[in-house]
Every structure is written in structure tokens, then in C-alpha cells.
Design a protein around this motif. Structure first.
Motif, PDB file in Angstrom:
ATOM      1  N   LEU A 170       0.833  -1.216   0.000  1.00  0.00           N
ATOM      2  CA  LEU A 170       0.000   0.000   0.000  1.00  0.00           C
ATOM      3  C   LEU A 170       0.861   1.257   0.000  1.00  0.00           C
ATOM      4  O   LEU A 170       0.344   2.367  -0.054  1.00  0.00           O
ATOM      5  N   ASP A 171       2.174   1.045   0.120  1.00  0.00           N
ATOM      6  CA  ASP A 171       3.118   2.149   0.097  1.00  0.00           C
ATOM      7  C   ASP A 171       2.910   3.117   1.265  1.00  0.00           C
ATOM      8  O   ASP A 171       2.992   4.328   1.091  1.00  0.00           O
ATOM      9  N   VAL A 172       2.606   2.585   2.434  1.00  0.00           N
ATOM     10  CA  VAL A 172       2.414   3.449   3.600  1.00  0.00           C
ATOM     11  C   VAL A 172       3.479   3.224   4.671  1.00  0.00           C
ATOM     12  O   VAL A 172       3.464   3.862   5.715  1.00  0.00           O
ATOM     13  N   GLN A 173       4.439   2.328   4.411  1.00  0.00           N
ATOM     14  CA  GLN A 173       5.423   1.963   5.436  1.00  0.00           C
ATOM     15  C   GLN A 173       6.256   3.148   5.915  1.00  0.00           C
ATOM     16  O   GLN A 173       6.743   3.136   7.036  1.00  0.00           O
ATOM     17  N   GLY A 174       6.398   4.157   5.049  1.00  0.00           N
ATOM     18  CA  GLY A 174       7.243   5.301   5.383  1.00  0.00           C
ATOM     19  C   GLY A 174       6.924   5.934   6.723  1.00  0.00           C
ATOM     20  O   GLY A 174       7.815   6.371   7.445  1.00  0.00           O
ATOM     21  N   ASN A 175       5.655   5.976   7.084  1.00  0.00           N
ATOM     22  CA  ASN A 175       5.241   6.640   8.330  1.00  0.00           C
ATOM     23  C   ASN A 175       5.064   5.681   9.487  1.00  0.00           C
ATOM     24  O   ASN A 175       4.545   6.071  10.511  1.00  0.00           O
ATOM     25  N   ILE A 176       5.457   4.439   9.310  1.00  0.00           N
ATOM     26  CA  ILE A 176       4.997   3.429  10.260  1.00  0.00           C
ATOM     27  C   ILE A 176       6.129   2.726  10.999  1.00  0.00           C
ATOM     28  O   ILE A 176       7.166   2.421  10.428  1.00  0.00           O
ATOM     29  N   THR A 177       5.906   2.498  12.299  1.00  0.00           N
ATOM     30  CA  THR A 177       6.863   1.768  13.136  1.00  0.00           C
ATOM     31  C   THR A 177       6.214   0.483  13.636  1.00  0.00           C
ATOM     32  O   THR A 177       5.046   0.500  14.010  1.00  0.00           O
ATOM     33  N   LEU A 178       6.975  -0.588  13.666  1.00  0.00           N
ATOM     34  CA  LEU A 178       6.484  -1.829  14.262  1.00  0.00           C
ATOM     35  C   LEU A 178       6.936  -1.892  15.719  1.00  0.00           C
ATOM     36  O   LEU A 178       8.131  -1.896  16.004  1.00  0.00           O
ATOM     37  N   GLU A 179       5.973  -1.884  16.627  1.00  0.00           N
ATOM     38  CA  GLU A 179       6.265  -2.009  18.052  1.00  0.00           C
ATOM     39  C   GLU A 179       5.967  -3.443  18.483  1.00  0.00           C
ATOM     40  O   GLU A 179       4.955  -4.014  18.080  1.00  0.00           O
ATOM     41  N   LEU A 180       6.858  -3.981  19.297  1.00  0.00           N
ATOM     42  CA  LEU A 180       6.797  -5.406  19.602  1.00  0.00           C
ATOM     43  C   LEU A 180       6.968  -5.633  21.100  1.00  0.00           C
ATOM     44  O   LEU A 180       7.747  -4.950  21.756  1.00  0.00           O
ATOM     45  N   ASN A 181       6.219  -6.590  21.616  1.00  0.00           N
ATOM     46  CA  ASN A 181       6.388  -6.947  23.030  1.00  0.00           C
ATOM     47  C   ASN A 181       6.032  -8.415  23.221  1.00  0.00           C
ATOM     48  O   ASN A 181       5.504  -9.059  22.308  1.00  0.00           O
ATOM     49  N   THR A 182       6.337  -8.913  24.383  1.00  0.00           N
ATOM     50  CA  THR A 182       5.868 -10.262  24.716  1.00  0.00           C
ATOM     51  C   THR A 182       5.162 -10.241  26.051  1.00  0.00           C
ATOM     52  O   THR A 182       5.559  -9.515  26.965  1.00  0.00           O
ATOM     53  N   LEU A 183       4.081 -10.986  26.138  1.00  0.00           N
ATOM     54  CA  LEU A 183       3.349 -11.124  27.399  1.00  0.00           C
ATOM     55  C   LEU A 183       3.743 -12.417  28.091  1.00  0.00           C
ATOM     56  O   LEU A 183       3.300 -12.693  29.205  1.00  0.00           O
TER      57      LEU A 183
END
Ligand code: ATP
Ligand code: MG
Length: 414
Positions: free
Chosen positions: A154-167
Motif C-alpha cells: 500500500l506504500d504506507v510503510q514510510g510513516n509506520i513503526t512496528l512495536e513489539l512486546n511479549t506477554l
């Protein structure tokens, strides 16, 4: 008159927006198929229990946001607030656990009674993916990679961060819960009344609170990591290593919890600053306990959902619409034959707009307004010679062509 207004928090998708939304869901579907996820569609309403039992009696969705009503047969019915519970219900009621792993993609409307604002509606739409029957971290990696691939497409990755955690696993989550309860009890008086409520029932949710005072207390709360056992740590390390191997960049957010009760291990959110207060674009995690909690066989699961409205806002203009050919008959005789001609062209795959009535000038104006690529003018002159005039509306060039050649000449504009 109030009844002529759309219901608060609902929104009409007029053609331009509908096209953008369609582009988002089509892109999702195409990429999902490449990853082996096929589309499935569950009903938009279910027995209320399907959600009440799975989302947890204390979740915001169940306590405040569900559209629930009693139908004429006396059953309590709820418009689905999210997609995972319905898929899990389908797995159980359809006896699909023989066929694991299952890989599903879905797209459709969801309903939540929330305070509407930009990017937050009461009827909104999601695309989502669920992987059922894979307990290994490779499953988490795959569904996250699928999400990332769709955002890329979709060509939207430029503004996006992947946040990651574990429970963590059940044990680690329980240990963490205890640590949180101790901590928050020490700060009880500073918590919002909502969070004091959560403290009794689901303390993890306090981490998710948007209240300013809560956020300050949360900033000093114990870290997940201190409660993770070896199994939980190893699992998370494998997820991280998998993402790294795929060059999917991510950021640890040790405060990230998912709003729903059935999550364990991986929790993730693709977030953006481009949509104001609405930061989450695509969010999900692992929910190994869900199917069993619903009364089905113990089945691991991991998946995500993403708001189509939020994606659409990031996509910008989206794809251009198909430009039709405008057909303009002049005179009674021409009107008669264009009806047949238009139908033939349409059946041959050409998008044709028929100018029903009015003067030549008005019809040309409409042709321009709808973005027609060319106009076909058929008047008495043309008819006498079994021909039509084609006007290229971009260049203004105009040619007379035999009616027999019309279709092939128009195909050149496709
Ligand atoms: P938020 O923190 O924004 O309320 P959530 O945790 O309730 O999000 P999920 O249940 O994880 O959201 O839903 C997945 C995605 O669906 C969100 O990331 C968002 O893109 C979209 N979404 C959720 N609620 C709404 C809504 N009311 N209107 C529009 N999109 C929504
Ligand atoms: Mg929400």
C-alpha cells in the motif's frame, strides 16, 4: 430531522472513498493469498456469548462498546466488534480443527460503540489475518511479515513503526500480573477510577490507559521482562530473530499490551504519528488460549487486524478510477441504435456512460465531469454513413470511424 442524519459514528463511502477502501482490502487479499491465507467471511452478528466469553467480561469492548440487542426470537445478538472470535467460533462449530493449520484472511465491517473522532468510528472496517494451529514462533513471524508486506504494497510503510512486546506464557503472565497488582496497590489513590476498577479485574489493562495520571504511575511500573521465564524468553527471542532475518525493523515497547484477554506471548502494533491520536494502524498478537476458552480443542493462534479507514487515510489518492467512454446520441434515430450499441460495447468489456438526455453541450460537459477518456458522437450524419465520431477528450482529436470498427477503436483507449 434527526432520522435523516447518518447514525453518529457511521460514514457513507461515496465512490472515491469506496474505491480507496476497495484498494486497501483488495491489496490485503492479494498479498494474503501469496502467503497462503485464503479469504473467509463469518457473519457480522453472532450470539452475544461468542464475544462476551472470549473478549473477557471486563474488557472495554464488552463493558462499553458492544452493539447488543435481543432479536425477535429472544436471542441476545451482538454486531461483531472484531473478527477473531467469529473465526474461532467457526473453527469450533464447523469442526475445522481436523484441517489445521488454518490460514484465513478477512475483510468487513465491525461495530463498536465508542466516542467517534477522526479515525475512530462506530461502524468501521477491518482487514485481518488469522493463523490457527501453529504454536511455533515462525507463525508469529509469518503473520507479522504478512502485515508488513501489505503495508509495503500500500506504500504506507514510510510513516509506520512496528512495536513489539511479549506477554509471555500463562505462568509468566500470571507472575507479571501479581507484580503489577502489588505495584498499583501501592499507588492506588493516584489511579483513575477506571483503572482502580481494572486493578481488581484485569490489571494489565492499566498499562493501556490513556489517562494522564495513570500514565505517570504506569511509567514506574515493573517491566514484563522481570517476570518472563526461560520458555517465554526463548520464544520471544525466536520471534525477534525471525523478523531480523526478514529485515523487518521493529522497536521494543515493553508497555505494549493488547486490549483483549486471550493474548499471550507476542503482541505487536504497527503505529503511526500521521493520524493524530489514533496511533494503531495494524495490531495483533498470539492467542493460544482462545479456542479452548470458547469450548473447543486447545488450538494455538496468532493474527492481526487493521482498520481500513486508517489505512485509507494513509494511502492518499489511491488508484485512479477506470475512465469510461461517453456515448452521445443526437436525434431520435441515433438514440434508438445507441441503446443496442452501448449494450454491445459494455458486454465486450468497455466501460460506457450513456448520455441520456440534453443538448450536445450539456452531454459533453457530463462526459468531462465523469472523466471520460473519449466521447462517441452519433448524429444523423454519422448514422447515414453507418459511422460514429470518436473524440479523444485528452487531445481533442476527432475521427469518423465505421460503426463496425468502433469497438476495436475504443479498445485502444483501455
Ligand atoms: P485503539 O487503541 O485505537 O482503540 P484497539 O486496540 O481497540 O485500537 P483493535 O481491537 O486491535 O484496536 O483493532 C485493530 C485495528 O482496527 C486498530 O489498529 C485500528 O486500525 C482499527 N480500529 C479499531 N477500532 C476502530 C474504530 N473504532 N474505528 C476505526 N478503526 C478502528
Ligand atoms: Mg479500542
Amino acid at each position: 430531522m434527526a432520522s435523516l442524519q447518518p447514525v453518529r459514528g457511521t460514514h457513507d463511502l461515496l465512490p472515491e472513498e469506496a474505491r480507496r477502501a476497495r484498494h486497501v482490502s483488495d491489496t490485503g487479499r492479494i498479498i494474503a493469498e501469496r502467503y497462503g491465507y485464503e479469504e473467509a467471511a463469518t457473519p457480522i452478528f453472532e450470539f452475544s456469548d461468542v464475544f462476551a466469553r472470549t473478549l473477557g467480561e471486563t474488557s472495554d469492548i464488552v463493558t462499553k462498546e458492544m452493539y447488543t440487542f435481543t432479536d425477535k426470537g429472544g436471542d441476545s445478538i451482538t454486531l461483531r466488534p472484531e473478527g477473531t472470535a467469529g473465526i474461532a467460533r467457526a473453527l469450533i462449530s464447523g469442526g475445522l480443527s481436523q484441517n489445521l493449520p488454518l490460514k484465513f484472511f478477512y475483510a468487513g465491517p465491525m461495530f463498536r460503540y465508542e466516542r467517534p473522532q477522526k479515525g475512530r468510528l462506530r461502524q468501521f472496517h477491518q482487514i485481518g489475518a488469522e493463523l490457527l494451529g501453529v504454536a511455533d514462533p515462525i507463525g508469529d513471524v509469518e503473520v507479522i511479515a504478512l502485515g508488513a508486506a501489505i503495508l509495503d504494497a500500500l506504500d504506507v510503510q514510510g510513516n509506520i513503526t512496528l512495536e513489539l512486546n511479549t506477554l509471555g506464557n500463562t505462568q509468566s503472565r500470571a507472575d507479571y500480573r501479581d507484580a503489577l497488582v502489588t505495584y498499583f496497590n501501592d499507588h492506588r489513590s493516584g489511579l483513575s477510577s477506571d483503572s482502580r476498577d481494572r486493578l481488581e479485574r484485569n490489571p494489565l489493562r492499566i498499562l493501556d490507559s490513556k489517562n494522564e495520571g495513570d500514565r505517570q504511575i504506569v511509567s514506574g511500573a515493573p517491566e514484563f521482562d522481570d517476570s518472563l521465564d526461560t520458555e517465554s524468553r526463548d520464544f520471544f527471542a525466536e520471534v525477534c530473530a525471525g523478523l531480523d532475518a526478514l529485515s523487518i525493523s521493529w522497536m521494543r515497547n515493553s508497555r505494549l499490551v493488547r486490549g483483549l484477554d486471550y493474548y499471550c506471548h507476542t503482541a505487536f502494533e504497527f503505529t503511526t504519528n500521521a493520524l493524530g491520536a489514533q496511533r494503531a494502524v495494524l495490531a495483533g498478537g498470539r492467542y493460544d488460549g482462545l479456542v479452548e476458552q470458547m469450548g473447543g480443542p486447545s488450538t494455538p493462534g496468532v493474527g492481526w487486524a487493521s482498520g481500513i479507514e486508517r489505512l485509507s487515510m494513509l494511502v492518499g489518492d489511491g488508484p485512479a478510477k477506470t475512465r469510461p467512454i461517453a456515448i452521445i446520441p443526437l436525434g431520435d434515430a441515433a438514440e434508438e441504435i445507441v441503446l443496442i450499441l452501448t449494450n454491445r460495447l459494455r458486454r465486450a468489456g468497455i466501460s460506457v456512460d450513456l448520455g441520456y438526455r440534453g443538448k450536445m453541450k450539456q452531454r459533453m460537459k457530463r462526459a468531462n465531469n465523469i472523466g471520460a477518456r473519449a466521447a462517441v458522437i452519433i448524429g444523423e450524419d454519422e448514422l447515414e454513413q453507418s459511422s460514429a465520431t470518436i473524440r479523444d477528450l485528452d487531445s481533442g482529436e476527432q475521427h469518423r470511424v465505421p460503426l463496425d470498427d468502433l469497438q476495436s477503436r475504443l479498445e485502444q483507449f483501455l
